[in-house]
Write a protein that holds these residues in place. Structure first.
Motif, PDB file in Angstrom:
ATOM      1  N   ARG A 124      11.975   4.917   5.001  1.00  0.00           N
ATOM      2  CA  ARG A 124      10.697   4.977   4.301  1.00  0.00           C
ATOM      3  C   ARG A 124      10.382   3.621   3.670  1.00  0.00           C
ATOM      4  N   PRO A 125       9.092   3.290   3.483  1.00  0.00           N
ATOM      5  CA  PRO A 125       7.911   4.117   3.721  1.00  0.00           C
ATOM      6  C   PRO A 125       7.477   4.104   5.185  1.00  0.00           C
ATOM      7  N   LEU A 126       6.743   5.135   5.564  1.00  0.00           N
ATOM      8  CA  LEU A 126       6.153   5.237   6.901  1.00  0.00           C
ATOM      9  C   LEU A 126       4.646   5.060   6.736  1.00  0.00           C
ATOM     10  N   ILE A 127       4.110   4.022   7.374  1.00  0.00           N
ATOM     11  CA  ILE A 127       2.714   3.654   7.153  1.00  0.00           C
ATOM     12  C   ILE A 127       1.960   3.606   8.471  1.00  0.00           C
ATOM     13  N   LEU A 128       0.783   4.195   8.482  1.00  0.00           N
ATOM     14  CA  LEU A 128      -0.133   4.060   9.615  1.00  0.00           C
ATOM     15  C   LEU A 128      -1.201   3.053   9.227  1.00  0.00           C
ATOM     16  N   ALA A 129      -1.431   2.069  10.094  1.00  0.00           N
ATOM     17  CA  ALA A 129      -2.427   1.031   9.816  1.00  0.00           C
ATOM     18  C   ALA A 129      -3.494   1.029  10.907  1.00  0.00           C
ATOM     19  N   ILE A 130      -4.719   0.699  10.505  1.00  0.00           N
ATOM     20  CA  ILE A 130      -5.883   0.720  11.397  1.00  0.00           C
ATOM     21  C   ILE A 130      -6.520  -0.663  11.438  1.00  0.00           C
ATOM     22  N   GLU A 131      -6.920  -1.082  12.633  1.00  0.00           N
ATOM     23  CA  GLU A 131      -7.599  -2.363  12.834  1.00  0.00           C
ATOM     24  C   GLU A 131      -8.903  -2.121  13.591  1.00  0.00           C
ATOM     25  N   SER A 132     -10.027  -2.596  13.017  1.00  0.00           N
ATOM     26  CA  SER A 132     -11.324  -2.434  13.688  1.00  0.00           C
ATOM     27  C   SER A 132     -12.254  -3.590  13.368  1.00  0.00           C
TER      28      SER A 132
ATOM     29  N   LEU B 182       3.132  10.799   6.363  1.00  0.00           N
ATOM     30  CA  LEU B 182       3.069   9.366   6.080  1.00  0.00           C
ATOM     31  C   LEU B 182       3.266   9.105   4.593  1.00  0.00           C
ATOM     32  N   ASP B 183       3.532   7.847   4.278  1.00  0.00           N
ATOM     33  CA  ASP B 183       3.628   7.434   2.875  1.00  0.00           C
ATOM     34  C   ASP B 183       2.438   6.593   2.441  1.00  0.00           C
ATOM     35  N   GLY B 184       1.700   6.052   3.411  1.00  0.00           N
ATOM     36  CA  GLY B 184       0.550   5.224   3.067  1.00  0.00           C
ATOM     37  C   GLY B 184      -0.316   4.973   4.282  1.00  0.00           C
ATOM     38  N   VAL B 185      -1.539   4.515   4.031  1.00  0.00           N
ATOM     39  CA  VAL B 185      -2.497   4.188   5.089  1.00  0.00           C
ATOM     40  C   VAL B 185      -2.976   2.763   4.864  1.00  0.00           C
ATOM     41  N   GLY B 186      -2.827   1.919   5.866  1.00  0.00           N
ATOM     42  CA  GLY B 186      -3.301   0.540   5.787  1.00  0.00           C
ATOM     43  C   GLY B 186      -4.527   0.350   6.659  1.00  0.00           C
ATOM     44  N   VAL B 187      -5.361  -0.627   6.311  1.00  0.00           N
ATOM     45  CA  VAL B 187      -6.562  -0.883   7.097  1.00  0.00           C
ATOM     46  C   VAL B 187      -7.023  -2.320   6.889  1.00  0.00           C
ATOM     47  N   THR B 188      -7.549  -2.911   7.962  1.00  0.00           N
ATOM     48  CA  THR B 188      -8.179  -4.218   7.845  1.00  0.00           C
ATOM     49  C   THR B 188      -9.497  -4.070   7.105  1.00  0.00           C
TER      50      THR B 188
ATOM     51  N   ALA C  72      -5.164  13.101   2.657  1.00  0.00           N
ATOM     52  CA  ALA C  72      -3.715  13.283   2.698  1.00  0.00           C
ATOM     53  C   ALA C  72      -3.049  12.928   1.376  1.00  0.00           C
ATOM     54  N   ASP C  73      -3.850  12.438   0.423  1.00  0.00           N
ATOM     55  CA  ASP C  73      -3.355  12.035  -0.893  1.00  0.00           C
ATOM     56  C   ASP C  73      -2.281  10.957  -0.761  1.00  0.00           C
ATOM     57  N   LYS C  74      -2.607   9.919  -0.005  1.00  0.00           N
ATOM     58  CA  LYS C  74      -1.697   8.796   0.207  1.00  0.00           C
ATOM     59  C   LYS C  74      -2.339   7.502  -0.289  1.00  0.00           C
ATOM     60  N   PRO C  75      -1.531   6.528  -0.699  1.00  0.00           N
ATOM     61  CA  PRO C  75      -2.082   5.249  -1.130  1.00  0.00           C
ATOM     62  C   PRO C  75      -2.784   4.526   0.025  1.00  0.00           C
ATOM     63  N   LEU C  76      -3.840   3.795  -0.323  1.00  0.00           N
ATOM     64  CA  LEU C  76      -4.579   2.989   0.648  1.00  0.00           C
ATOM     65  C   LEU C  76      -4.231   1.522   0.440  1.00  0.00           C
ATOM     66  N   VAL C  77      -3.935   0.828   1.534  1.00  0.00           N
ATOM     67  CA  VAL C  77      -3.574  -0.584   1.473  1.00  0.00           C
ATOM     68  C   VAL C  77      -4.572  -1.384   2.294  1.00  0.00           C
TER      69      VAL C  77
END
Length: 859
Positions: free
Chosen positions: A515-523, A595-601, A624-629
């Motif tokens: 951990r942490p397990l993070i999903l990140a998005i790029e657009s 997940l533990d967090g969500v990342g995004v550009t 999902a009540d997760k932190p946003l990065v």
């Protein structure tokens, strides 16, 4: 399903944020109002929407886990506003595992008027900008608000005159009542058509949203408790028009100015409407498929070819060229054509073309056209050269016609087919269409026609409608319609799942997950991407859906198309990302809750594209009540070096070279950057694209120029090395680009055949010489022990070889990202998000996208 289920509804199609919360009563198919709020939000929808939603739920005492449905206003309305609501709703519904139901923003206004006691004839007139409106008429009675026509966009003056002309001369009870935010601009114009309702009834409201949802439930067009039916991937905004680039393209193609499809220039006289430009000398850049077939909007220059094929395949029912040409300029028509290289079936793309060749697109092998009327597209014609059949041409053509029709406001598709043509009927049935009757003696030989009809979702194909989403749900939808589709084909874009990362080579038991397990998005531009990283920096999935095929025929990225495609693809990309990671983690299923967090550009990039990713990520993180990065895209490109070299660490000098950026950065530490110099005009990637366009090589320019340059002499032409001896580390590419284009034009004017390989090699050498010279200055000034690259141009083999030579000479370590990680991807964003997560640098629900960001400033 929670014991008490709720629906959350919101709309940001205009200058008001409207939110409603309702309790779902399954027995009565009722949405019982709990709370509603409307907030003025001029250009602040993305910063205020979730803040207001969160506050409303808290005040109502409703937990996010009790939301079984998210209902969203699909428009029509402000393009940006509609996308913010749509992307937020998609992210929230996907993370919640809830149904996502879309309702018309105009219907919401009508239902608000109904709830306020309005009865009789009603017209909702919404502002469409550009002196246009979205006008829809309704009949309101005690039973509800009944829509009388489909969405459309027309000039305000035309819409007003239509309503004035229809005004009855009877009793006052028949007077048309008008509402909608378009009246804020055009009240005087529409006043003669009827009575204007009070201004408080002009915008969507929370209660109107809930009533529109309830109506959809009771009429069977929606079920807010059925999450599989209402998969978030399948819902799209209401546009009512093509993008500006596509509209302008159709206008040009409808003119009978014949062009050679190999060069993009006229075979005969110059264009009548404007001077020749670099665009005119560019190839129409649509990319061929595996059979060497290229799909493009039909142009008037090929009307004769269509007529000839009509005569071959349609017999006495064939249209002549004049009829075909007459169709093309019409705003309610959409026509597509398929072209082959002329080398015969299965010849494939031209050798060495890299998706672009001056030899392709010379023979018409198929065509299709449709007319959009009253929310339906009627397929007027579809034909394929018999020699080229059984290659999916008809399916591709009808899909493109239907996709355009969807953007023009259509929801269903209809056509006629000969009663004796069982094969064609079976084909249309495979697209989800069914027979609804016959037209006796319809054809010229008196044969009956079978009338077939179906939803656009099946005709376009599940992949183009909304993305791959959950693979099981996608297969269920497509199999029900008899469609064989791939669960990794999203919105017409094939997903690339990067297999190069070490962590992806073997499954890792979930028990060993760091951990942490993070999903990140790029657009940020024209790639929709998602990746998942664990606490050790292992990338367990890195998925990219590229839009190149959609932008290629325009010779560059069209921001409006990019934003639309992100909306279509983002759910499917994230679902595939979660599925791939689950498989590699040895888990049966991975959800947003795991997940533990969500990342995004969040910056920099095309703001319309960034808005989609940011709004989606915020919606998912909130649900999902997760932190946003938030992640700076340029910092992501620096972190991309860790994908190929996990031990890479500052200090280092980084060369960032892409389509939008060219700069040298002193990386003093992670998050501590000093820009040593940047371009004062064009970026390197931009220069490659413009040179490729001038040569007719296609888009993107980097790969094709590089491929041609490999066959040429880099010393053949002495192009300028701008600012090479400026004494600083700034760059300028505009002069070089202009010099190359001028050389090309002069050679053509002199009647000399272009030596394309030599031009490309010489241009490339000029670019590389300056890049290397400045890199050497940066390394000497900083004393950095490491040099690394980032950005799409970092994949250029000549540049990579030159940097290898430089670093070897200077005894500096060279680190380069894998080729798959040079372009935009979410793996690099995930790696940045991981560090920022550990530092506790989280973003709030008020976060917005930014077109520009200073890399030197902390964020």
């Amino acid at each position: 399903m929670p014991e008490t289920a709720y629906a959350l509804a919101f709309d940001t199609a205009n200058e008001v944020i409207s939110i409603g919360l309702g309790r779902l009563n399954a027995a009565a198919c009722a949405v019982e109002p709990v709370a509603a709020v409307e907030v003025a939000a001029h250009r602040a929808s993305n910063t205020q929407l979730l803040v207001r939603v969160d506050a409303l739920l808290r005040e109502a005492g409703v937990e996010r886990g009790q939301l079984a449905c998210v209902c969203v206003g699909r428009g029509p309305g402000s393009f940006t506003g509609v996308r913010i609501a749509m992307a937020t709703a998609k992210g929230a519904a996907q993370a919640l595992g809830a149904a996502l139901v879309g309702v018309s923003s105009l219907d919401v206004v009508a239902w608000h008027a109904w709830a306020s006691g309005v009865r009789g004839r009603l017209a909702v007139v919404a502002d469409a900008m550009r002196k246009e409106v979205y006008p829809v008429r309704y009949a309101l009675d005690d039973a509800g608000a009944h829509r009388l026509e489909a969405d459309r966009v027309v000039k305000a003056q035309v819409a007003a005159q239509e309503l004035i002309d229809e005004a009855p001369s009877g009793a006052a009870a028949d007077v048309l009542q008008l509402t909608g935010d378009g009246l804020a601009k055009y009240a005087e114009l529409f006043a003669p058509a009827g009575a204007l309702l009070p201004e408080e009834l002009w915008a969507p409201t929370g209660s109107g949203l809930l009533l529109a949802l309830q109506d959809a439930w009771r009429t069977g067009t929606a079920d807010p408790l059925d999450a599989q039916r209402h998969n978030p991937a399948f819902l799209l905004p209401v546009y009512t028009r093509l993008s500006d680039a596509e509209e302008n393209e159709r206008i040009r193609l409808a003119k009978n100015d014949p062009k050679n499809l190999a060069t993009g220039v006229q075979d005969a006289a110059p264009r009548r409407d404007q001077r020749a430009t670099m665009h005119d000398t560019a190839v129409l850049n649509a990319r061929p498929d595996e059979h060497g077939i290229t799909y493009k909007p039909l142009d008037a220059a090929h009307a004769e070819d269509v007529a000839a094929m009509e005569a071959q395949v349609m017999g006495s029912d064939a249209w002549n060229a004049a009829l075909v040409a007459d169709e093309l300029p019409r705003a309610d028509r959409t026509w597509w054509a398929a072209y082959a290289s002329g080398e015969g079936p299965d010849a494939g793309p031209a050798a060495g073309s890299e998706g672009a060749s001056s030899a392709r697109g010379t023979v018409l092998v198929g065509y299709a056209g449709g007319m959009v009327i009253d929310g339906q597209v009627q397929i007027l014609k579809i034909g394929t050269d018999p020699v080229w059949r059984r290659r999916g041409i008809a399916r591709q053509l009808i899909s493109r016609v239907a996709s355009d029709a969807r953007d023009l406001g259509a929801a269903t598709c209809s056509l006629e087919v000969r009663a004796s043509n069982a094969g064609a009927q079976a084909f249309y049935e495979s697209l989800g269409m069914h027979s609804i009757g016959k037209r006796p003696h319809y054809y010229s030989d008196r044969e009956d026609a079978v009338i077939m009809e179906g939803p656009l979702q099946g005709v376009i194909g599940s992949s183009a409608v909304g993305g791959a989403a959950d693979a099981k749900a996608l297969r269920a939808v497509t199999e029900d319609a008899g469609i064989q589709g791939s669960p990794v084909d999203v919105a017409g874009m094939t997903l690339r799942v990067d297999e190069a990362h070490d962590a992806q080579k073997a499954a890792k038991p979930a028990a060993q997950l760091e951990r942490p397990l993070i999903l990140a998005i790029e657009s940020s531009c024209d790639e929709t991407a998602a990746a998942i990283v664990d606490g050790k920096g292992n990338l367990f999935s890195d998925v990219v859906a590229s839009q190149i095929d959609f932008h290629s025929r325009f010779g560059g990225v069209v921001p409006e198309i990019a934003s639309r495609k992100h909306i279509e693809a983002i759910c499917g990309v994230c679902d595939e990302c979660l599925d791939v990671a689950a498989q590699r983690l040895g888990m049966e299923r991975l959800t947003w809750a795991d997940l533990d967090g969500v990342g995004v550009t969040y910056a920099p990039g095309l703001v319309g594209a960034l808005v989609v990713g940011v709004a989606f990520a915020k919606g998912a993180a909130w649900a999902a009540d997760k932190p946003l990065v938030g992640v700076n895209h340029l910092e992501g490109h620096m972190y991309a070096n860790k994908i190929g070299a996990p031990d890479f660490a500052p200090p280092a000098v980084v060369s960032l070279v892409s389509g939008g950026n060219t700069m040298l950065v002193h990386m003093r530490g992670w998050g501590d950057y000093r820009v040593l110099g940047a371009t004062i005009d064009d970026a390197v990637g931009e220069a490659f694209d413009k040179v490729a366009k001038a040569l007719g090589l296609g888009y993107p320019g980097g790969p094709v120029v590089s491929a041609q340059g490999a066959k040429g002499n880099p010393k053949a032409i002495e192009f300028p090395r701008a600012m090479m001896h400026s004494g600083d580390m700034r760059f300028s590419l505009s002069g070089l680009k202009t010099a190359v284009v001028t050389y090309i034009n002069n050679e053509r004017a002199a009647g000399r055949e272009l030596n394309v390989p030599d031009i490309c090699a010489s241009f490339e050498a000029a670019v590389v010489d300056v890049q290397v010279k400045k890199a050497e200055m940066a390394l000497r000034e900083t004393g950095a022990p490491t040099f690394c690259l980032g950005g799409g141009v970092a994949a250029n083999p000549v540049l990579r070889a030159a940097y290898e030579k430089l670093c070897k000479k200077m005894h500096v370590r060279l680190v380069m990202p894998p080729l798959s990680a040079c372009g935009d991807n979410a793996g690099m964003i995930a790696l940045v998000a991981l560090d920022r997560f550990r530092q506790g640098k989280f973003y709030g629900l008020e976060t917005d996208a930014q077109a520009h960001a200073d890399l030197e400033q902390e964020y």
